[in-house]
Design an enzyme around this catalytic site. Structure first.
Site, PDB file in Angstrom:
ATOM      1  N   LEU A  41      10.531 -20.615  -4.972  1.00 20.51           N
ATOM      2  CA  LEU A  41       9.422 -19.683  -4.338  1.00 20.51           C
ATOM      3  C   LEU A  41       8.374 -19.657  -4.871  1.00 20.51           C
ATOM      4  CD1 LEU A  41       9.097 -17.495  -2.244  1.00 20.51           C
ATOM      5  CD2 LEU A  41      10.025 -15.819  -4.021  1.00 20.51           C
ATOM      6  N   ASP A  91       0.712  -1.241   0.059  1.00 22.74           N
ATOM      7  CA  ASP A  91      -0.098   0.068   0.038  1.00 22.74           C
ATOM      8  C   ASP A  91       0.993   1.460  -0.092  1.00 22.74           C
ATOM      9  OD1 ASP A  91      -2.336   1.495  -0.081  1.00 22.74           O
ATOM     10  OD2 ASP A  91      -2.761   1.411   2.207  1.00 22.74           O
ATOM     11  N   HIS A 102       2.869   3.689  -8.760  1.00 18.72           N
ATOM     12  CA  HIS A 102       2.611   2.445  -9.239  1.00 18.72           C
ATOM     13  C   HIS A 102       3.681   1.813  -9.939  1.00 18.72           C
ATOM     14  CE1 HIS A 102      -1.333   2.473  -7.739  1.00 18.72           C
ATOM     15  NE2 HIS A 102      -1.766   3.472  -8.521  1.00 18.72           N
TER      16      HIS A 102
HETATM   17  C1  IPE Z   1      -5.197  -2.678  -0.197  1.00 22.55           C
HETATM   18  O1  IPE Z   1      -4.943  -1.299  -0.574  1.00 22.55           O
HETATM   19  C2  IPE Z   1      -5.226  -3.465  -1.753  1.00 22.55           C
HETATM   20  C3  IPE Z   1      -3.990  -3.614  -2.354  1.00 22.55           C
HETATM   21  C4  IPE Z   1      -2.821  -3.212  -1.799  1.00 22.55           C
HETATM   22  C5  IPE Z   1      -4.261  -4.200  -3.548  1.00 22.55           C
HETATM   23  P1  IPE Z   1      -5.966  -0.099  -0.461  1.00 22.55           P
HETATM   24  O2  IPE Z   1      -5.272   1.196  -0.962  1.00 22.55           O
HETATM   25  O3  IPE Z   1      -6.979  -0.661  -1.689  1.00 22.55           O
HETATM   26  O4  IPE Z   1      -6.770  -0.243   0.699  1.00 22.55           O
HETATM   27  P2  IPE Z   1      -7.793   0.688   1.398  1.00 22.55           P
HETATM   28  O5  IPE Z   1      -8.876   0.994   0.669  1.00 22.55           O
HETATM   29  O6  IPE Z   1      -7.156   1.771   1.904  1.00 22.55           O
HETATM   30  O7  IPE Z   1      -8.229  -0.051   2.657  1.00 22.55           O
HETATM   31  C1  IPE Z   2      -1.424   0.463  -3.395  1.00 23.73           C
HETATM   32  O1  IPE Z   2      -1.053   1.927  -3.431  1.00 23.73           O
HETATM   33  C2  IPE Z   2      -1.322  -0.036  -4.849  1.00 23.73           C
HETATM   34  C3  IPE Z   2      -2.938  -0.723  -5.142  1.00 23.73           C
HETATM   35  C4  IPE Z   2      -3.761  -0.446  -4.083  1.00 23.73           C
HETATM   36  C5  IPE Z   2      -3.251  -1.168  -6.365  1.00 23.73           C
HETATM   37  P1  IPE Z   2      -2.277   2.928  -3.466  1.00 23.73           P
HETATM   38  O2  IPE Z   2      -2.695   3.190  -4.863  1.00 23.73           O
HETATM   39  O3  IPE Z   2      -3.336   2.364  -2.527  1.00 23.73           O
HETATM   40  O4  IPE Z   2      -1.967   4.084  -2.907  1.00 23.73           O
HETATM   41  P2  IPE Z   2      -2.206   5.188  -1.797  1.00 23.73           P
HETATM   42  O5  IPE Z   2      -2.736   4.284  -0.459  1.00 23.73           O
HETATM   43  O6  IPE Z   2      -3.602   5.625  -2.460  1.00 23.73           O
HETATM   44  O7  IPE Z   2      -1.155   5.896  -1.459  1.00 23.73           O
HETATM   45 MG    MG Z   3      -3.911   2.716  -0.726  1.00 22.61          MG
END
Ligand code: IPE
Ligand code: IPE
Ligand code: MG
Length: 254
Positions: A125, A14, A31
């Site tokens: 792995l 995240d 990303h």
């Molecule tokens: C969780 O991250 C899902 C992934 C890492 C793919 P999100 O950014 O979607 O989670 P929430 O919505 O903040 O809980």
């Molecule tokens: C995690 O980073 C990637 C995915 C959920 C695909 P986020 O896109 O959720 O980044 P934040 O949480 O908005 O910073």
């Molecule tokens: Mg996120």
């Protein structure tokens, strides 16, 4: 005795968007850097002798994001498969997917299935990507499969155990994760592996995923080593070498 290296590490990757914002970049650039960390952490996990690495890459809920961001993420996954999967497979990794693959574009599904097929006889792995994944839906699907078996008379309701449910999840062939890492500080699970993490150790770092380097991963493993795993007992030790936590207590029989 410190804990051994975990057999199975699961990661909620995240914070790509917040990291990008902090650098004055676009979310999608976060990303892109995130993909580099995926490669780095897979290598580190291999070198550390971890057997299963499960990466939360796209949740069922992530479809709610703006169309452009979803399309970018899908494109990124596709180009990752085109450019990097060969090396991963050459390095003896088994590539695996959990989640509702049918939600993905047919071309992407094809690439994923091909990578799974090509790597299935490898012995190193197991790298699992959670894609269009929802733990609640995974559990629901397992319940439906078990109910169908019961209707056919293949199983008695009284014969349904924790093992039965585990065996009907996407993760049927894996031990439960001993360690769950979440980057970027949120204190939540976001519908990830709810059944499987019942006794996992949680490691939540403030680092955003694009900052989660090999060193940060090693810190998490070091932290895990020092955890006292009790599994409901009064002292650690009994059952602490088991990968499946609560399931180990009574040998999986309930
Ligand atoms: C969780 O991250 C899902 C992934 C890492 C793919 P999100 O950014 O979607 O989670 P929430 O919505 O903040 O809980
Ligand atoms: C995690 O980073 C990637 C995915 C959920 C695909 P986020 O896109 O959720 O980044 P934040 O949480 O908005 O910073
Ligand atoms: Mg996120």
């Amino acid at each position: 005795m410190p804990n051994a290296i975990p057999q199975h590490v699961a990661i909620i990757m995240d914070g790509n968007g917040r990291w990008a914002k902090k650098q004055g970049l676009l979310r999608v650039q976060g990303h892109e850097v995130g993909v580099q960390r995926v490669e780095e952490i897979i290598k580190a996990a291999q070198e550390k002798g971890i057997r299963f690495l499960t990466l939360y890459a796209f949740s069922k809920e992530n479809w709610r994001r703006p169309k452009e961001e979803v399309e970018f993420l899908m494109g990124l996954l596709s180009s990752y498969l085109d450019k990097k999967i060969e090396v991963l497979i050459k390095n003896n990794c088994i590539f695996n997917v959990i989640g509702e693959m049918g939600d993905l574009a047919p071309t992407l599904q094809k690439k994923l299935k091909q990578a799974m097929e090509t790597s299935k006889h490898n012995t190193g792995l197991v790298v699992t990507f959670a894609l269009s994944y929802s733990s609640r839906r995974e559990i629901l699907r397992a319940c439906q499969k078990i109910a169908e078996q019961a209707v056919r008379g293949a199983i008695q309701p009284s014969g349904i155990t924790e093992e039965t449910l585990s065996r009907n999840l996407y993760t049927a062939d894996m031990p439960d994760p001993e360690l769950l890492i979440r980057t970027s500080g949120e204190m939540r699970i976001s519908n990830f592996l709810l059944w499987q993490i019942s006794y996992a150790e949680l490691y939540i770092t403030q680092k955003f995923w694009p900052e989660f380097t090999r060193d940060e991963f090693e810190k998490a493993l070091e932290d895990y080593k020092g955890r006292e795993r009790r599994f409901g007992d009064t002292c650690p030790g009994r059952g602490s070498n088991e990968s499946s936590g609560a399931r180990a207590v009574n040998g999986g029989k309930t």
